[in-house]
Design a protein around this motif. Structure first.
Motif, PDB file in Angstrom:
ATOM      1  N   GLY A  97       0.789  -1.222   0.000  1.00  0.00           N
ATOM      2  CA  GLY A  97       0.000   0.000   0.000  1.00  0.00           C
ATOM      3  C   GLY A  97       0.817   1.266   0.000  1.00  0.00           C
ATOM      4  N   ASN A  98       2.046   1.204   0.592  1.00  0.00           N
ATOM      5  CA  ASN A  98       2.877   2.410   0.652  1.00  0.00           C
ATOM      6  C   ASN A  98       3.302   2.894  -0.727  1.00  0.00           C
ATOM      7  N   PHE A  99       3.308   1.997  -1.698  1.00  0.00           N
ATOM      8  CA  PHE A  99       3.759   2.351  -3.039  1.00  0.00           C
ATOM      9  C   PHE A  99       2.586   2.665  -3.961  1.00  0.00           C
ATOM     10  N   LEU A 100       1.381   2.727  -3.414  1.00  0.00           N
ATOM     11  CA  LEU A 100       0.196   2.980  -4.222  1.00  0.00           C
ATOM     12  C   LEU A 100      -0.444   4.302  -3.837  1.00  0.00           C
ATOM     13  N   SER A 101      -0.874   5.042  -4.837  1.00  0.00           N
ATOM     14  CA  SER A 101      -1.697   6.215  -4.547  1.00  0.00           C
ATOM     15  C   SER A 101      -3.092   5.744  -4.164  1.00  0.00           C
ATOM     16  N   GLN A 102      -3.911   6.662  -3.665  1.00  0.00           N
ATOM     17  CA  GLN A 102      -5.284   6.267  -3.325  1.00  0.00           C
ATOM     18  C   GLN A 102      -6.052   5.861  -4.569  1.00  0.00           C
ATOM     19  N   ALA A 103      -5.726   6.440  -5.717  1.00  0.00           N
ATOM     20  CA  ALA A 103      -6.365   6.027  -6.974  1.00  0.00           C
ATOM     21  C   ALA A 103      -6.043   4.569  -7.280  1.00  0.00           C
ATOM     22  N   GLY A 104      -4.791   4.169  -7.013  1.00  0.00           N
ATOM     23  CA  GLY A 104      -4.403   2.782  -7.224  1.00  0.00           C
ATOM     24  C   GLY A 104      -5.088   1.845  -6.252  1.00  0.00           C
TER      25      GLY A 104
ATOM     26  N   ILE B  54      -9.198  -2.367  -4.892  1.00  0.00           N
ATOM     27  CA  ILE B  54     -10.364  -2.746  -4.076  1.00  0.00           C
ATOM     28  C   ILE B  54     -11.528  -3.154  -4.972  1.00  0.00           C
ATOM     29  N   LYS B  55     -11.787  -2.336  -6.009  1.00  0.00           N
ATOM     30  CA  LYS B  55     -12.937  -2.606  -6.881  1.00  0.00           C
ATOM     31  C   LYS B  55     -12.731  -3.836  -7.756  1.00  0.00           C
ATOM     32  N   SER B  56     -11.525  -4.023  -8.275  1.00  0.00           N
ATOM     33  CA  SER B  56     -11.295  -5.084  -9.239  1.00  0.00           C
ATOM     34  C   SER B  56     -10.977  -6.431  -8.605  1.00  0.00           C
ATOM     35  N   ILE B  57     -10.458  -6.435  -7.368  1.00  0.00           N
ATOM     36  CA  ILE B  57     -10.040  -7.701  -6.761  1.00  0.00           C
ATOM     37  C   ILE B  57     -10.751  -7.972  -5.439  1.00  0.00           C
ATOM     38  N   ALA B  58     -10.607  -7.057  -4.481  1.00  0.00           N
ATOM     39  CA  ALA B  58     -11.201  -7.303  -3.151  1.00  0.00           C
ATOM     40  C   ALA B  58     -12.719  -7.444  -3.225  1.00  0.00           C
ATOM     41  N   HIS B  59     -13.358  -6.626  -4.052  1.00  0.00           N
ATOM     42  CA  HIS B  59     -14.811  -6.727  -4.196  1.00  0.00           C
ATOM     43  C   HIS B  59     -15.224  -7.918  -5.055  1.00  0.00           C
ATOM     44  N   ALA B  60     -14.301  -8.407  -5.890  1.00  0.00           N
ATOM     45  CA  ALA B  60     -14.643  -9.502  -6.797  1.00  0.00           C
ATOM     46  C   ALA B  60     -14.571 -10.870  -6.122  1.00  0.00           C
ATOM     47  N   ILE B  61     -13.734 -11.018  -5.116  1.00  0.00           N
ATOM     48  CA  ILE B  61     -13.526 -12.328  -4.482  1.00  0.00           C
ATOM     49  C   ILE B  61     -14.828 -12.927  -3.931  1.00  0.00           C
ATOM     50  N   PRO B  62     -15.666 -12.164  -3.200  1.00  0.00           N
ATOM     51  CA  PRO B  62     -16.891 -12.771  -2.650  1.00  0.00           C
ATOM     52  C   PRO B  62     -18.014 -12.944  -3.665  1.00  0.00           C
ATOM     53  N   THR B  63     -17.879 -12.365  -4.868  1.00  0.00           N
ATOM     54  CA  THR B  63     -18.992 -12.303  -5.820  1.00  0.00           C
ATOM     55  C   THR B  63     -19.526 -13.681  -6.185  1.00  0.00           C
TER      56      THR B  63
END
Length: 637
Positions: free
Chosen positions: A131-138, A143-152
């Motif tokens: 996370g330290n190497f990522l901007s908030q946009a990243g 979050i949208k493409s991976i973390a939210h997709a796992i439970p789908t």
């Protein structure tokens, strides 16, 4: 293999599992590379299965993988018989198949324990990202493409416990705001406010509970709209053999999957209605069938004037078509998770609107549509949300800090002052001054910023792909020899009326027929365009023209005619009629821009001058001939 199993079942060699009195026995289920077989725990049936598998191996050239094959028995089978049957099969015996395709096959009383692995998988993903190497946009993208997709995947079939969904949202929240381990970081904007779309000031993060409901409602929709599918027939036979899905009650012995689907039935009820075809299955007083009415139902034992108006706006098909279920909140009438999710979030926002004292009047598209790097747009969003580390904002969050601006020392350091009003900020806003105590010349920073903007613009230019948009007719062109070109168009009038117009011309541009018709009703634009095309084709066939070319300036209608698809909507009913009429002639259809459809448009506009259908053979009405001449002159030019 399926044919061999069915044949063996018909000859009583094997007997499938029967899950209900109104459900036919199920002997096998095939999923991708896996096969599930169900037979009685007897020596004869096991030998029958082995013979079928052997025959399939010889015929197909494939070999059964014994190491991956398993057998399980029902609880009332004695151990001695289990051992004997297992030896015959040479399969590994298991108590139960814990998971299949990543989903649990058995769910006990502790739902949290069953689904906890989903939360663990999300945590491992978030933990693995730096996370330290990522901007908030990243972080937003991840979050949208991976973390939210796992439970789908699991959400499609099960209602996930709130404790699991809340845990996932908590982990996403901590990752987004940069929190690691047990440390505490300021969450500058409440997570619930980030559910709102970007155009409304949020970030469009998913509300996991609402998304779960929308996904489950998709399963209910598949059962309701496709009653002949295998899963619909099985579930209907077991849980609601004598009623409909919308009227079914949850039985005490219902599975968790069925309870989950039925729990989302309320979502479906908010937007599902019957599209009237021949009307044979529509119950006037019980079914939802009238568009644009509350719950799509009549409220009284008789029709009010408003209800009569809405009923009259339902187009009548020319050809027989069955009534069908449609989802009111999509153009094609098919349920979509996105539309249901938006519907639920709007309802939730309306429910909480009374508790809100502020209304955003910001045009957020100015931020998100700007051609700027994502991290710059994110900072702009934070600044407009007062979510930057200005001293006044920190003091409001109970931090003991002097609120005076450290750069000018003249005023309270709010976000507005820090970025705009401060005299030093007018020259340039600097983090280095505040946090590192370093003061650089403003020209140096401006030069660096200009260079970054130049690099970004170059990257945009290099990434832009050349596009070749499809070319459509922008002026009228004659058809090939022996074909009649039909141009149709529609017009809407303010007095609850619509106009239809059409003109038919030959190879040299001569008018062979023209027509217009004014109808009472308040239809959507695409429906009126389809009505105009249907009217034009019907008049053409009555006039004896069966080699025709259909032209419309409605791109949606053009696409449906080209693909020969007719959705179960008011628009789809008319498209279905057009496709039926087209079977009576040799035809093809294409799109034309408004400039090539002017005569038909003018005919539709003058239809309100007539009280009934008008058809002119080999001519057009007074005032329209000028537009025909313009089309002919354009050909000469």
């Amino acid at each position: 293999m399926s044919s061999l199993l069915r044949d063996a079942e018909n000859r009583k060699i094997i007997h499938g599992i029967k899950i209900g009195r109104h459900v036919n026995p199920i002997s096998h289920l095939f999923f991708a590379n896996d096969s599930l077989l169900f037979v009685r725990a007897s020596k004869e049936e096991v030998e029958g299965v082995l013979e079928i598998l052997s025959t399939y191996e010889v015929a197909s050239g494939q070999k059964l993988n014994m190491d991956k094959s398993e057998v399980s028995f029902s609880r009332n089978i004695e151990q001695e018989r289990k051992n004997m049957l297992q030896m015959k099969l040479s399969f590994k015996a298991v108590e139960r198949h814990e998971k299949y395709l990543g989903l649990p096959t058995y769910i006990g009383s502790s739902k949290k324990q069953v689904f906890h692995n989903i939360q663990d998988r999300v945590w491992k993903k978030l933990k693995g990202w730096k996370g330290n190497f990522l901007s908030q946009a990243g972080r937003e993208v991840l979050i949208k493409s991976i973390a939210h997709a796992i439970p789908t995947y699991a959400m499609h079939c099960f209602s996930i416990p709130n404790s699991i969904l809340n845990g996932i949202e908590k982990m996403c929240r901590q990752f987004f705001w940069g929190q690691k381990g047990e440390e505490r970081k300021l969450c500058w904007v409440a997570w619930e406010k980030l559910y709102v779309s970007k155009k409304e000031g949020g970030l469009g993060f998913r509300n996991m509970k609402i998304f779960n409901e929308a996904l489950l409602a998709k399963q209910a929709w598949c059962i309701l709209s496709n009653e002949d599918s295998f899963v619909a027939r099985v579930l209907k036979g077991k849980y609601f053999p004598h009623t409909t899905l919308m009227e079914a009650k949850i039985q005490a012995n219902a599975s968790y999957t069925w309870r989950s689907i039925m729990g989302a039935r309320e979502v479906l009820a908010k937007g599902v209605r019957k599209a009237v075809g021949n009307g044979s299955t529509v119950h006037n007083w019980k079914d939802p069938w009238i568009p644009n009415l509350p719950n799509f139902r009549t409220l009284e034992a008789w029709f009010s004037s408003v209800e009569v108006n809405e009923i009259c706006n339902i187009p009548i098909p020319m050809f027989d078509r069955k009534d069908s279920w449609v989802w009111h909140y999509t153009k094609d009438g098919n349920y979509s998770v996105r539309s249901a999710y938006n519907l639920l979030t709007v309802e939730q926002k309306n429910d909480t609107a009374s508790n809100s004292t502020t209304v955003s009047k910001v045009d957020w598209s100015m931020v998100w549509d700007a051609e700027l790097p994502p991290k710059v747009k994110f900072f702009s969003w934070r600044a407009m949300k007062n979510a930057v580390a200005a001293r006044y904002s920190l003091a409001k969050r109970a931090m003991p800090i002097d609120t005076t601006c450290p750069m000018c020392g003249n005023d309270v350091e709010s976000a507005l002052h820090m970025l705009i009003k401060c005299e030093e900020a007018k020259r340039i806003w600097r983090n280095a001054w505040v946090f590192d105590g370093r003061k650089k010349d403003a020209s140096e920073t401006i030069h660096k910023a200009v260079g970054m903007v130049g690099d970004y613009e170059s990257a945009l230019e290099n990434s832009t792909l050349s596009s070749n948009p499809q070319q459509f007719e922008s002026q009228w062109k004659p058809p090939v020899e022996g074909v009649i070109k039909i141009n149709s168009d529609a017009a809407t009038f303010g007095s609850n009326q619509v106009g239809l117009g059409a003109v038919m011309r030959d190879r040299v541009g001569d008018v062979v027929a023209s027509t217009c018709l004014c109808l009472k009703g308040n239809y959507e634009v695409d429906v009126v365009e389809a009505l105009a095309m249907r009217h034009a084709l019907a008049i053409s066939l009555e006039s004896g023209f069966n080699r025709v070319c259909l032209k419309t300036d409605c791109l949606k209608l053009h696409h449906h005619l080209k693909k020969k698809t007719a959705p179960a909507t008011a628009f789809g009913l008319i498209v279905h009629d057009i496709l039926k009429l087209a079977l009576q002639c040799q035809e093809y259809s294409s799109f034309v821009k408004r400039g090539g459809n002017r005569v038909a448009h003018e005919l539709a506009k003058i239809s309100s001058s007539f009280t009934e259908l008008r058809v002119w053979m080999e001519e057009v009405p007074l005032g329209i001939s000028d537009f025909v001449i313009v089309d002919l002159n354009a050909l000469i030019d």
